[in-house]
Scaffold this active site. Structure first.
Site, PDB file in Angstrom:
ATOM      1  N   ASP A   1     -16.032   3.634  29.183  1.00 15.86           N
ATOM      2  CA  ASP A   1     -17.039   4.631  28.604  1.00 15.86           C
ATOM      3  C   ASP A   1     -17.914   4.149  27.902  1.00 15.86           C
ATOM      4  O   ASP A   1     -17.938   2.906  27.409  1.00 15.86           O
ATOM      5  CB  ASP A   1     -15.905   5.678  27.919  1.00 15.86           C
ATOM      6  CG  ASP A   1     -16.920   6.848  27.910  1.00 15.86           C
ATOM      7  OD1 ASP A   1     -17.919   7.102  28.506  1.00 15.86           O
ATOM      8  OD2 ASP A   1     -16.955   7.273  26.456  1.00 15.86           O
ATOM      9  N   CYS A   2     -19.115   4.647  27.739  1.00 18.35           N
ATOM     10  CA  CYS A   2     -20.350   4.535  27.059  1.00 18.35           C
ATOM     11  C   CYS A   2     -20.320   4.825  25.609  1.00 18.35           C
ATOM     12  O   CYS A   2     -19.816   3.893  24.602  1.00 18.35           O
ATOM     13  CB  CYS A   2     -21.569   4.571  27.858  1.00 18.35           C
ATOM     14  SG  CYS A   2     -23.011   3.975  26.710  1.00 18.35           S
ATOM     15  N   ASP A   3     -20.407   6.041  25.471  1.00 15.23           N
ATOM     16  CA  ASP A   3     -20.442   6.759  24.135  1.00 15.23           C
ATOM     17  C   ASP A   3     -18.977   6.801  23.466  1.00 15.23           C
ATOM     18  O   ASP A   3     -18.047   7.464  24.003  1.00 15.23           O
ATOM     19  CB  ASP A   3     -20.921   8.319  24.202  1.00 15.23           C
ATOM     20  CG  ASP A   3     -22.678   8.277  24.807  1.00 15.23           C
ATOM     21  OD1 ASP A   3     -23.295   7.525  24.076  1.00 15.23           O
ATOM     22  OD2 ASP A   3     -22.954   8.660  25.883  1.00 15.23           O
TER      23      ASP A   3
ATOM     24  N   ASP B   1     -12.407   7.497  25.081  1.00  9.63           N
ATOM     25  CA  ASP B   1     -12.217   8.178  23.938  1.00  9.63           C
ATOM     26  C   ASP B   1     -12.160   9.511  23.851  1.00  9.63           C
ATOM     27  O   ASP B   1     -12.135   9.964  22.578  1.00  9.63           O
ATOM     28  CB  ASP B   1     -13.357   7.489  22.849  1.00  9.63           C
ATOM     29  CG  ASP B   1     -14.646   8.066  23.357  1.00  9.63           C
ATOM     30  OD1 ASP B   1     -15.360   8.554  22.309  1.00  9.63           O
ATOM     31  OD2 ASP B   1     -15.216   8.134  24.497  1.00  9.63           O
TER      32      ASP B   1
END
Length: 225
Positions: free
Chosen positions: A7-9, A174
């Site tokens: 995932d990024c954020d 997350d």
């Protein structure tokens, strides 16, 4: 070797505190008072259109696309003024994946334009546009397929494009919506507990829950060995 989908954020870039804080501010301005902590619980990992619809229902206001446009403008302003650092251990994790020749990609609910604002700030001058360029050809957005986590379609899309089967893919997430998406895609998922509690991530179905990216790297090393 498995495919690792990040995932990024909240996994690579520490942007969630800014975005959930902004959503708390904008919700309160609309007349529905929300604390930053409540904003994390209510909005983290959700599609922006879904958030807009939720706020319309809560406040009775007709927000439309103007809300999304204004949110993105204010988000970009805050990214510019406050900066968006990498999550601690992210650079080391990516370098380890590169050195070990482990195929990896990023898959986000956010559009590529947002990833350009976050990933693009980290990793210069090695890459002209930072990590945004680092993931060229390995960067996937839910906006490409118009299906957002917790729908598994984004992770399945990323795996298919990278030439890997879901059973041979590992997701690092997350948010509870991201964990549920990975579980629905029949992928193993390591959850990084920061703004979301370990208990909530485990309840969502995480295979393992870690407290830091170095811990994630150690776990990946054991799984892949």
């Amino acid at each position: 070797m498995p495919l690792v989908i990040l995932d990024c954020d909240g996994v690579l870039v520490d942007s969630e505190r800014i975005t959930t804080g902004l959503l708390a501010t904008m919700s309160t301005e609309l007349g529905w008072a929300v604390t930053p902590e409540q904003s994390v619980e209510q909005f983290k990992g959700r599609d922006l259109h879904e958030i807009r619809d939720f706020l319309e229902e809560r406040t009775g206001a007709t927000l439309g696309d103007a809300f999304i446009t204004r949110y993105r403008e204010r988000m970009a302003e805050q990214f510019e003024s406050r900066g968006v650092p990498a999550i601690a251990g992210a650079a080391e994790l990516l370098d380890w994946l590169d050195d070990a020749a482990i195929t990896h990609a990023v898959a986000s609910n956010a559009p590529h334009s947002k990833m350009a604002l976050t990933l693009g700030r980290i990793g210069r001058p090695r890459w002209a546009n930072g990590w945004f360029d680092r993931f060229e050809g390995r960067r996937f957005s839910a906006y490409e397929i118009e299906r957002w986590k917790p729908d598994p379609a984004l992770f399945l899309h990323a795996a298919q494009r990278m030439g890997h089967e879901p059973a041979n893919s590992i997701v690092v997430e997350d948010s509870t919506s991201g964990v549920r998406a990975a579980v629905a895609a029949d992928m193993r998922v390591i959850a990084l507990a920061d703004l979301t509690s370990p208990e909530a991530l485990a309840e969502a179905g995480a295979t393992e829950v870690c407290r830091s990216l170095p811990e994630v790297a150690n776990l990946l090393g054991r799984w892949i060995d």
